[in-house]
Design a protein around this motif. Structure first.
Motif, PDB file in Angstrom:
ATOM      1  N   GLU A  97       0.645  -1.302  -0.046  1.00 26.13           N
ATOM      2  CA  GLU A  97      -0.190  -0.081   0.225  1.00 26.13           C
ATOM      3  C   GLU A  97       0.922   1.194   0.062  1.00 26.13           C
ATOM      4  OE1 GLU A  97      -3.905   0.772   2.316  1.00 26.13           O
ATOM      5  OE2 GLU A  97      -2.316   1.602   3.450  1.00 26.13           O
ATOM      6  N   HIS A  98       0.582   2.211  -1.065  1.00 24.65           N
ATOM      7  CA  HIS A  98       1.318   3.441  -0.948  1.00 24.65           C
ATOM      8  C   HIS A  98       0.429   4.381  -1.495  1.00 24.65           C
ATOM      9  CE1 HIS A  98       1.727   1.780  -5.001  1.00 24.65           C
ATOM     10  NE2 HIS A  98       1.729   3.186  -5.442  1.00 24.65           N
ATOM     11  N   THR A  99       1.026   5.889  -1.412  1.00 25.19           N
ATOM     12  CA  THR A  99       0.242   6.949  -1.936  1.00 25.19           C
ATOM     13  C   THR A  99       1.515   7.679  -2.718  1.00 25.19           C
ATOM     14  OG1 THR A  99       1.157   8.390  -0.076  1.00 25.19           O
ATOM     15  CG2 THR A  99      -1.017   7.159   0.214  1.00 25.19           C
ATOM     16  N   HIS A 100       0.993   8.658  -3.440  1.00 28.33           N
ATOM     17  CA  HIS A 100       1.836   9.588  -4.347  1.00 28.33           C
ATOM     18  C   HIS A 100       1.427  11.029  -4.077  1.00 28.33           C
ATOM     19  CE1 HIS A 100       3.151   6.185  -6.749  1.00 28.33           C
ATOM     20  NE2 HIS A 100       1.849   5.789  -7.032  1.00 28.33           N
ATOM     21  N   PRO A 101       2.556  11.793  -3.831  1.00 29.51           N
ATOM     22  CA  PRO A 101       2.090  13.247  -3.917  1.00 29.51           C
ATOM     23  C   PRO A 101       1.630  13.896  -5.133  1.00 29.51           C
ATOM     24  CG  PRO A 101       4.610  13.054  -4.123  1.00 29.51           C
ATOM     25  CD  PRO A 101       3.907  11.640  -4.166  1.00 29.51           C
ATOM     26  N   GLU A 103      -1.074  13.353  -9.047  1.00 30.05           N
ATOM     27  CA  GLU A 103      -1.758  12.421  -9.595  1.00 30.05           C
ATOM     28  C   GLU A 103      -1.463  11.087 -10.272  1.00 30.05           C
ATOM     29  OE1 GLU A 103      -5.269  14.404 -11.958  1.00 30.05           O
ATOM     30  OE2 GLU A 103      -3.963  13.703 -13.369  1.00 30.05           O
ATOM     31  N   GLU A 104      -1.765  10.071 -10.165  1.00 29.66           N
ATOM     32  CA  GLU A 104      -1.405   8.800 -10.841  1.00 29.66           C
ATOM     33  C   GLU A 104      -2.531   8.535 -11.875  1.00 29.66           C
ATOM     34  OE1 GLU A 104      -0.317   5.499  -8.462  1.00 29.66           O
ATOM     35  OE2 GLU A 104      -0.654   4.002 -10.166  1.00 29.66           O
ATOM     36  N   VAL A 105      -2.032   8.448 -13.483  1.00 24.08           N
ATOM     37  CA  VAL A 105      -2.705   7.956 -14.149  1.00 24.08           C
ATOM     38  C   VAL A 105      -2.320   6.820 -15.017  1.00 24.08           C
ATOM     39  CG1 VAL A 105      -3.471   8.561 -16.452  1.00 24.08           C
ATOM     40  CG2 VAL A 105      -3.041  10.321 -15.011  1.00 24.08           C
ATOM     41  N   ARG A 141      -4.653   6.259  -1.175  1.00 28.28           N
ATOM     42  CA  ARG A 141      -3.955   4.702  -0.785  1.00 28.28           C
ATOM     43  C   ARG A 141      -4.167   3.733  -1.803  1.00 28.28           C
ATOM     44  NH1 ARG A 141      -5.928   3.738   5.092  1.00 28.28           N
ATOM     45  NH2 ARG A 141      -7.652   5.177   4.290  1.00 28.28           N
ATOM     46  N   HIS A 142      -3.285   2.928  -2.259  1.00 26.84           N
ATOM     47  CA  HIS A 142      -3.591   2.039  -3.373  1.00 26.84           C
ATOM     48  C   HIS A 142      -2.696   0.769  -3.579  1.00 26.84           C
ATOM     49  CE1 HIS A 142      -1.456   5.293  -5.415  1.00 26.84           C
ATOM     50  NE2 HIS A 142      -0.917   4.214  -6.122  1.00 26.84           N
ATOM     51  N   TRP A 143      -2.874  -0.143  -4.176  1.00 26.49           N
ATOM     52  CA  TRP A 143      -1.849  -1.143  -4.772  1.00 26.49           C
ATOM     53  C   TRP A 143      -2.336  -1.700  -6.007  1.00 26.49           C
ATOM     54  CZ3 TRP A 143      -4.689  -1.581  -0.165  1.00 26.49           C
ATOM     55  CH2 TRP A 143      -5.471  -2.768   0.047  1.00 26.49           C
TER      56      TRP A 143
HETATM   57 FE   LIG Z   1       0.999   3.920  -7.110  1.00 30.53          FE
END
Ligand SMILES: [Fe+2]
Length: 182
Positions: A97-101, A103-105, A141-143
């Motif tokens: 599980e992680h996040t990014h500062p 946007e993730e496309v 939060r995602h994976w």
């Molecule tokens: Fe990611």
């Protein structure tokens, strides 16, 4: 077929909700700030595991147009087939599980994979296939699970030319939701 299953974060095999219709998946994800779209894929068939430069060459015009329109700064490709020598290590890396500062496309151009979002007390399993696009807001939060026999090609677009920085939450939750069987 793409689908969305929503679970309690405490686990359990039975989803609280299950959607297979595009508009329902889109609306349920919209409620948590995630955009689910469908983009055109090329007619040329790519085999997962093909060199990533081949993927980039095929999609370069489409991605450059998108960058000009939407302001994205860079893109790359991930191509993993069932014979990938590091498939187990890669699966483990994505299953944290992680996040990014930023946007993730993520644009799925071939194959399938299970992208999971963790929002409040709920877990959203999005089974994605070719043409599906997820646009994840900063901090979500995602994976990602590509299974034991990965067959997936995705293109990622970045707002930041250095690519995304992953901030791992340290939560083991993804271990309980590594459910993609292929
Ligand atoms: Fe990611």
């Amino acid at each position: 077929m793409s689908e969305l299953k929503i679970y309690s974060e405490s686990g359990g095999m039975n989803p609280l909700r299950h959607y297979t219709v595009y508009s329902q998946i889109r609306d349920a994800l919209h409620d948590i700030g995630v955009r689910f779209e469908r983009w055109e894929t090329r007619a040329e068939k790519l085999l997962p595991g093909v060199d990533e430069e081949v993927v980039l060459d095929l999609y370069r015009d489409q991605m450059e147009k998108l960058m000009a329109e939407e302001g994205y700064k860079a893109f790359d490709a991930i191509s993993v087939g069932p014979d990938h020598p590091d498939k187990e290590a890669l699966r483990k890396q994505f299953l944290r599980e992680h996040t990014h500062p930023d946007e993730e496309v993520r644009f799925f151009v071939e194959g399938r994979g299970l992208f999971t979002l963790h929002h409040n007390n709920l877990v959203y399993d999005v089974l994605c296939e070719a043409g599906d696009v997820l646009i994840i807001p900063p901090g979500a939060r995602h994976w990602f699970d590509m299974g034991n026999n990965p067959e997936v090609i995705t293109i990622r677009l970045f707002n930041n030319p250095d690519g995304w920085v992953a901030h791992y939450t340290g939560s083991p939750i993804a271990d309980h939701f590594s459910r993609f069987v292929n």
